[in-house]
Design a protein around this motif. Structure first.
Motif, PDB file in Angstrom:
ATOM      1  N   ALA A  64      -6.947 -33.621 -16.588  1.00  0.00           N
ATOM      2  CA  ALA A  64      -6.557 -34.480 -17.426  1.00  0.00           C
ATOM      3  C   ALA A  64      -7.342 -35.754 -17.282  1.00  0.00           C
ATOM      4  CB  ALA A  64      -5.066 -34.689 -17.809  1.00  0.00           C
ATOM      5  N   GLY A  65      -7.458 -36.588 -18.305  1.00  0.00           N
ATOM      6  CA  GLY A  65      -8.271 -37.792 -18.093  1.00  0.00           C
ATOM      7  C   GLY A  65      -7.492 -39.059 -18.771  1.00  0.00           C
ATOM      8  N   TYR A  66      -7.665 -40.048 -18.042  1.00  0.00           N
ATOM      9  CA  TYR A  66      -7.098 -41.328 -18.302  1.00  0.00           C
ATOM     10  C   TYR A  66      -7.682 -42.484 -18.398  1.00  0.00           C
ATOM     11  CZ  TYR A  66      -3.066 -38.257 -17.584  1.00  0.00           C
ATOM     12  OH  TYR A  66      -2.127 -37.053 -17.449  1.00  0.00           O
ATOM     13  N   ALA A  67      -7.496 -43.669 -18.843  1.00  0.00           N
ATOM     14  CA  ALA A  67      -7.998 -44.888 -18.863  1.00  0.00           C
ATOM     15  C   ALA A  67      -6.880 -45.984 -18.541  1.00  0.00           C
ATOM     16  CB  ALA A  67      -8.673 -45.261 -20.402  1.00  0.00           C
ATOM     17  N   ALA A  68      -7.400 -46.977 -17.603  1.00  0.00           N
ATOM     18  CA  ALA A  68      -6.268 -47.815 -17.274  1.00  0.00           C
ATOM     19  C   ALA A  68      -7.241 -49.313 -17.387  1.00  0.00           C
ATOM     20  CB  ALA A  68      -5.784 -47.810 -15.846  1.00  0.00           C
ATOM     21  N   GLY A  69      -6.572 -50.243 -18.175  1.00  0.00           N
ATOM     22  CA  GLY A  69      -6.974 -51.711 -18.053  1.00  0.00           C
ATOM     23  C   GLY A  69      -6.863 -52.387 -17.057  1.00  0.00           C
ATOM     24  N   PRO A  70      -7.518 -53.466 -16.834  1.00  0.00           N
ATOM     25  CA  PRO A  70      -7.237 -54.470 -15.537  1.00  0.00           C
ATOM     26  C   PRO A  70      -5.789 -54.680 -15.102  1.00  0.00           C
ATOM     27  CG  PRO A  70      -8.927 -55.212 -17.087  1.00  0.00           C
ATOM     28  CD  PRO A  70      -8.076 -54.355 -17.812  1.00  0.00           C
ATOM     29  N   LEU A  71      -5.697 -54.473 -13.912  1.00  0.00           N
ATOM     30  CA  LEU A  71      -4.296 -55.002 -13.506  1.00  0.00           C
ATOM     31  C   LEU A  71      -4.227 -56.382 -13.046  1.00  0.00           C
ATOM     32  CD1 LEU A  71      -3.702 -52.435 -10.366  1.00  0.00           C
ATOM     33  CD2 LEU A  71      -2.442 -52.422 -12.540  1.00  0.00           C
ATOM     34  N   THR A  72      -3.090 -56.955 -13.206  1.00  0.00           N
ATOM     35  CA  THR A  72      -2.788 -58.506 -13.160  1.00  0.00           C
ATOM     36  C   THR A  72      -1.830 -58.701 -12.036  1.00  0.00           C
ATOM     37  OG1 THR A  72      -1.072 -58.576 -14.988  1.00  0.00           O
ATOM     38  CG2 THR A  72      -3.330 -58.958 -15.581  1.00  0.00           C
ATOM     39  N   ARG A  73      -1.302 -57.725 -11.357  1.00  0.00           N
ATOM     40  CA  ARG A  73      -0.850 -57.983 -10.234  1.00  0.00           C
ATOM     41  C   ARG A  73      -0.751 -56.605  -9.319  1.00  0.00           C
ATOM     42  NH1 ARG A  73       5.577 -57.227 -12.926  1.00  0.00           N
ATOM     43  NH2 ARG A  73       4.966 -55.012 -13.575  1.00  0.00           N
ATOM     44  N   PRO A  74      -0.427 -56.679  -8.248  1.00  0.00           N
ATOM     45  CA  PRO A  74      -0.696 -55.271  -7.337  1.00  0.00           C
ATOM     46  C   PRO A  74       0.622 -54.396  -7.557  1.00  0.00           C
ATOM     47  CG  PRO A  74       0.335 -57.176  -5.936  1.00  0.00           C
ATOM     48  CD  PRO A  74      -0.056 -57.840  -7.523  1.00  0.00           C
ATOM     49  N   GLU A  75       0.056 -53.019  -7.704  1.00  0.00           N
ATOM     50  CA  GLU A  75       1.053 -52.026  -8.221  1.00  0.00           C
ATOM     51  C   GLU A  75       1.001 -50.992  -7.015  1.00  0.00           C
ATOM     52  OE1 GLU A  75       2.897 -51.697 -10.530  1.00  0.00           O
ATOM     53  OE2 GLU A  75       2.292 -53.227 -11.924  1.00  0.00           O
ATOM     54  N   THR A  76       2.138 -50.448  -6.638  1.00  0.00           N
ATOM     55  CA  THR A  76       2.379 -49.350  -5.534  1.00  0.00           C
ATOM     56  C   THR A  76       2.752 -48.148  -6.243  1.00  0.00           C
ATOM     57  OG1 THR A  76       2.994 -50.952  -3.660  1.00  0.00           O
ATOM     58  CG2 THR A  76       3.281 -48.745  -3.170  1.00  0.00           C
ATOM     59  N   TYR A  77       1.955 -47.041  -6.013  1.00  0.00           N
ATOM     60  CA  TYR A  77       2.112 -45.814  -6.531  1.00  0.00           C
ATOM     61  C   TYR A  77       2.498 -44.963  -5.383  1.00  0.00           C
ATOM     62  CZ  TYR A  77      -0.547 -47.832 -10.346  1.00  0.00           C
ATOM     63  OH  TYR A  77      -0.883 -48.471 -11.447  1.00  0.00           O
ATOM     64  N   ARG A  78       3.513 -44.116  -5.748  1.00  0.00           N
ATOM     65  CA  ARG A  78       4.055 -43.095  -4.846  1.00  0.00           C
ATOM     66  C   ARG A  78       3.632 -41.609  -5.030  1.00  0.00           C
ATOM     67  NH1 ARG A  78       7.374 -42.627  -0.290  1.00  0.00           N
ATOM     68  NH2 ARG A  78       8.575 -40.630  -0.149  1.00  0.00           N
ATOM     69  N   HIS A  79       2.865 -41.049  -4.406  1.00  0.00           N
ATOM     70  CA  HIS A  79       2.603 -39.660  -4.697  1.00  0.00           C
ATOM     71  C   HIS A  79       3.403 -38.697  -3.854  1.00  0.00           C
ATOM     72  CE1 HIS A  79      -1.091 -40.663  -6.967  1.00  0.00           C
ATOM     73  NE2 HIS A  79      -1.136 -41.672  -5.984  1.00  0.00           N
ATOM     74  N   ALA A 204     -11.062 -65.110 -13.141  1.00  0.00           N
ATOM     75  CA  ALA A 204     -11.752 -66.093 -12.143  1.00  0.00           C
ATOM     76  C   ALA A 204     -10.900 -66.106 -10.690  1.00  0.00           C
ATOM     77  CB  ALA A 204     -12.159 -67.720 -12.585  1.00  0.00           C
ATOM     78  N   ARG A 205      -9.599 -66.091 -11.145  1.00  0.00           N
ATOM     79  CA  ARG A 205      -8.480 -66.066 -10.077  1.00  0.00           C
ATOM     80  C   ARG A 205      -8.871 -64.928  -9.170  1.00  0.00           C
ATOM     81  NH1 ARG A 205      -2.669 -66.446 -11.917  1.00  0.00           N
ATOM     82  NH2 ARG A 205      -2.301 -66.560  -9.410  1.00  0.00           N
ATOM     83  N   ILE A 206      -8.954 -63.869  -9.828  1.00  0.00           N
ATOM     84  CA  ILE A 206      -8.924 -62.613  -9.305  1.00  0.00           C
ATOM     85  C   ILE A 206     -10.343 -62.435  -8.422  1.00  0.00           C
ATOM     86  CG2 ILE A 206      -9.388 -60.033  -9.742  1.00  0.00           C
ATOM     87  CD1 ILE A 206      -7.641 -60.270 -12.226  1.00  0.00           C
ATOM     88  N   VAL A 207     -11.461 -62.969  -9.070  1.00  0.00           N
ATOM     89  CA  VAL A 207     -12.743 -62.764  -8.431  1.00  0.00           C
ATOM     90  C   VAL A 207     -12.750 -63.642  -7.163  1.00  0.00           C
ATOM     91  CG1 VAL A 207     -15.117 -63.444  -8.452  1.00  0.00           C
ATOM     92  CG2 VAL A 207     -13.957 -62.361 -10.553  1.00  0.00           C
ATOM     93  N   ALA A 247      -2.321 -59.960  -4.199  1.00  0.00           N
ATOM     94  CA  ALA A 247      -2.765 -58.550  -3.490  1.00  0.00           C
ATOM     95  C   ALA A 247      -1.399 -58.336  -2.768  1.00  0.00           C
ATOM     96  CB  ALA A 247      -3.505 -59.196  -2.330  1.00  0.00           C
ATOM     97  N   GLY A 248      -0.243 -59.124  -2.896  1.00  0.00           N
ATOM     98  CA  GLY A 248       0.922 -58.445  -2.396  1.00  0.00           C
ATOM     99  C   GLY A 248       1.302 -58.650  -0.974  1.00  0.00           C
TER     100      GLY A 248
END
Length: 275
Positions: A64-79, A204-207, A247-248
């Protein structure tokens, strides 16, 4: 010269993350390709804001394919299960041409790519899953993206602003950025929403934080007061606060993790890296 690869993830134990340079003809549109293999679940992975839009393909029996826009905060994913992912990190301003929508309308979460690109998205995911080594999969992505991006161009005002932000490592005021881009601050904000997915101040903050993370990865013992001055932060405390927000974790912890994991390495096609 292409900008240095972003520090996009903080991998955990039990998984393998690798990055690959795009074909030279796509370097202005694709920041990198990447693979993520969860080998010993359960594992956690933290994704960091990098200003980029990603295409993500789940390989295996049910591709399957997905698209995700830019994050504005850190996100933690559990697999919880073994999984293999193949991704494309698009340069800012490229998502419009690839997906045919304004970037701001794409959420940071995973949106099924078929909703945006039609049946071709499912066909692409199936072809990628059926292909052999990673180099063959990257060649398929090269062909798909080259067709989508043929004749693509970003609004000149956005291109000027993006180049200025990247050249100055994010240390630029929006008012000056707008003036140099021949746009009012409000209009530049609307343009960034459409083309980048986040406003120019946040980008700019992210960069700037990304520039700090690369230094922490390459020079883990660097003096933070000197680093703050080098990148235009008000002081050490301002640097630490911005890194914690985007960056959390504090700089000292990130320096240890980044130096150990080295997640920003971009591999060439022929070096044998990857799964």
């Amino acid at each position: 010269m292409a900008p240095a690869p972003r520090v996009s993830v903080l991998p955990g134990d039990g998984l393998n993350f690798a990055r690959f340079a795009p074909d030279a003809g796509l370097a202005g549109f694709v920041e990198s390709y990447w693979t993520l293999d969860v080998e010993r679940p359960p594992v956690e992975l933290t994704a960091l804001p990098d200003g980029l839009t990603d295409l993500i393909f789940v390989l295996g029996a049910r591709p399957a394919g997905y698209a995700a826009g830019p994050l504005t905060r850190p996100e933690t994913y559990r697999h919880e299960r073994r999984v293999s992912l193949l991704g494309v990190s698009l340069q800012p301003g490229t998502a419009v041409a690839v997906l045919g929508i304004e970037a701001v309308s794409l959420p940071a979460g995973w949106t099924p790519l078929a909703e945006l690109a039609g049946p071709a998205a499912d066909e692409l995911a199936a072809r990628l899953a059926a292909a052999g080594p990673v180099q063959a999969r990257l060649a398929i992505l090269d062909t798909f993206l080259a067709a989508r991006l043929r004749g693509a161009a970003t609004d000149g005002r956005v291109s000027t602003a993006l180049n200025t932000i990247l050249d100055r490592s994010g240390d630029v005021a929006v008012e000056r950025l707008a003036h140099e881009s021949a746009a009012s601050p409000r209009n530049l904000g609307r343009l960034f929403d459409a083309w980048v997915g986040i406003n120019p101040k946040r980008f700019a903050r992210i960069v700037r934080v990304q520039a700090a993370l690369r230094v922490l990865m390459e020079e883990p013992g660097t003096d933070l007061t000197g680093l703050a001055a080098r990148l235009g932060f008000a002081d050490h405390a301002h640097l630490t606060r911005e890194i914690r927000t985007l960056a959390g974790a504090p700089p000292s912890e990130l320096a240890r993790r980044l130096h150990r994991d080295d997640p920003a390495v971009s591999f060439k096609r022929d070096d044998g890296a990857g799964p």
